[in-house]
Design a protein around this motif. Structure first.
Motif, mmCIF file in Angstrom:
data_model
loop_
_atom_site.group_PDB
_atom_site.id
_atom_site.type_symbol
_atom_site.label_atom_id
_atom_site.label_comp_id
_atom_site.label_asym_id
_atom_site.label_seq_id
_atom_site.Cartn_x
_atom_site.Cartn_y
_atom_site.Cartn_z
ATOM 1 N N SER A 1 0.847 -1.187 0.000
ATOM 2 C CA SER A 1 0.000 0.000 0.000
ATOM 3 C C SER A 1 0.882 1.237 0.000
ATOM 4 O O SER A 1 2.048 1.193 0.394
ATOM 5 C CB SER A 1 -0.884 0.020 1.243
ATOM 6 N N CYS A 2 0.310 2.354 -0.392
ATOM 7 C CA CYS A 2 1.029 3.622 -0.373
ATOM 8 C C CYS A 2 1.455 3.937 1.059
ATOM 9 O O CYS A 2 0.666 3.816 1.999
ATOM 10 C CB CYS A 2 0.129 4.733 -0.906
ATOM 11 N N GLN B 1 -2.141 2.219 -6.975
ATOM 12 C CA GLN B 1 -0.792 2.557 -7.407
ATOM 13 C C GLN B 1 -0.532 1.930 -8.763
ATOM 14 O O GLN B 1 -1.139 0.932 -9.113
ATOM 15 C CB GLN B 1 0.241 2.028 -6.409
ATOM 16 N N LYS B 2 0.403 2.537 -9.477
ATOM 17 C CA LYS B 2 0.725 2.035 -10.808
ATOM 18 C C LYS B 2 2.217 2.223 -11.058
ATOM 19 O O LYS B 2 2.813 3.191 -10.600
ATOM 20 C CB LYS B 2 -0.095 2.776 -11.865
ATOM 21 N N GLU B 3 2.805 1.294 -11.807
ATOM 22 C CA GLU B 3 4.226 1.378 -12.138
ATOM 23 C C GLU B 3 4.396 2.135 -13.448
ATOM 24 O O GLU B 3 3.653 1.925 -14.408
ATOM 25 C CB GLU B 3 4.805 -0.027 -12.260
ATOM 26 N N PHE B 4 5.385 3.039 -13.486
ATOM 27 C CA PHE B 4 5.659 3.852 -14.663
ATOM 28 C C PHE B 4 7.137 3.800 -15.011
ATOM 29 O O PHE B 4 7.982 3.601 -14.145
ATOM 30 C CB PHE B 4 5.286 5.326 -14.407
ATOM 31 N N THR C 1 9.470 2.176 -10.717
ATOM 32 C CA THR C 1 8.924 3.425 -10.198
ATOM 33 C C THR C 1 7.419 3.258 -10.004
ATOM 34 O O THR C 1 6.683 3.061 -10.952
ATOM 35 C CB THR C 1 9.207 4.591 -11.163
ATOM 36 N N VAL C 2 6.985 3.340 -8.752
ATOM 37 C CA VAL C 2 5.578 3.168 -8.412
ATOM 38 C C VAL C 2 5.045 4.498 -7.917
ATOM 39 O O VAL C 2 5.634 5.121 -7.030
ATOM 40 C CB VAL C 2 5.394 2.079 -7.333
ATOM 41 N N ILE C 3 3.930 4.938 -8.499
ATOM 42 C CA ILE C 3 3.320 6.216 -8.126
ATOM 43 C C ILE C 3 1.910 5.958 -7.623
ATOM 44 O O ILE C 3 1.127 5.252 -8.270
ATOM 45 C CB ILE C 3 3.289 7.188 -9.320
ATOM 46 N N CYS C 4 1.592 6.526 -6.459
ATOM 47 C CA CYS C 4 0.236 6.432 -5.928
ATOM 48 C C CYS C 4 -0.642 7.389 -6.719
ATOM 49 O O CYS C 4 -0.342 8.584 -6.821
ATOM 50 C CB CYS C 4 0.221 6.795 -4.445
ATOM 51 N N LEU C 5 -1.714 6.888 -7.268
ATOM 52 C CA LEU C 5 -2.601 7.715 -8.085
ATOM 53 C C LEU C 5 -3.614 8.484 -7.240
ATOM 54 O O LEU C 5 -4.398 9.256 -7.771
ATOM 55 C CB LEU C 5 -3.304 6.849 -9.128
ATOM 56 N N ASN C 6 -3.573 8.301 -5.915
ATOM 57 C CA ASN C 6 -4.435 9.080 -5.021
ATOM 58 C C ASN C 6 -3.724 10.321 -4.491
ATOM 59 O O ASN C 6 -4.275 11.417 -4.535
ATOM 60 C CB ASN C 6 -4.910 8.243 -3.830
ATOM 61 N N CYS C 7 -2.488 10.148 -3.985
ATOM 62 C CA CYS C 7 -1.812 11.280 -3.329
ATOM 63 C C CYS C 7 -0.548 11.740 -4.056
ATOM 64 O O CYS C 7 0.008 12.775 -3.714
ATOM 65 C CB CYS C 7 -1.485 10.938 -1.879
#
Length: 109
Positions: free
Chosen positions: A42-43, A51-54, A80-86
């Motif tokens: 989890s974030c 979350q999604k990997e970019f 690289t994982v970015i939380c798409l909520n925060c």
């Protein structure tokens, strides 16, 4: 202790074990990742599973005025994982670029 009768009964009768999987439509990302082997955390900031990997490219500049003359280290972070909520991001820097950052020399190999 296993009795001879019990051991013989095991070898003479084939056993079938049925494993039922849970309905995957009702599971969250963490539960799905655990079941299918891709463990996702989890974030760390907001505890979201969204979350999604970019693929990412970044220039890292050394701090302070003296860092201006050193140039930047170009990094292509892995995973690289970015939380798409925060918007919180996590990544790992490859070893060569990490060495450049640690020595503050963007030109070493």
């Amino acid at each position: 202790m296993v009795t001879p009768d019990f051991a013989n009964s095991l070898s003479s009768q084939p056993r079938v074990i049925y494993i039922t999987a849970p309905d995957t439509h009702t599971l969250n990302n963490k539960e799905l990742a655990f079941l299918f082997g891709d463990i996702q955390m989890s974030c760390k900031r907001c505890s979201s599973d969204n979350q999604k990997e970019f693929g990412v490219e970044m220039n890292i500049h050394f701090p302070g005025r003296e860092g201006i003359d050193k140039g930047a280290v170009v990094v292509f972070p892995q995973a690289t994982v970015i939380c798409l909520n925060c918007g919180f991001a996590e990544f790992s820097v490859p070893e060569t670029e990490l060495r450049r950052l640690a020595t503050e020399d963007p030109n070493i190999e």
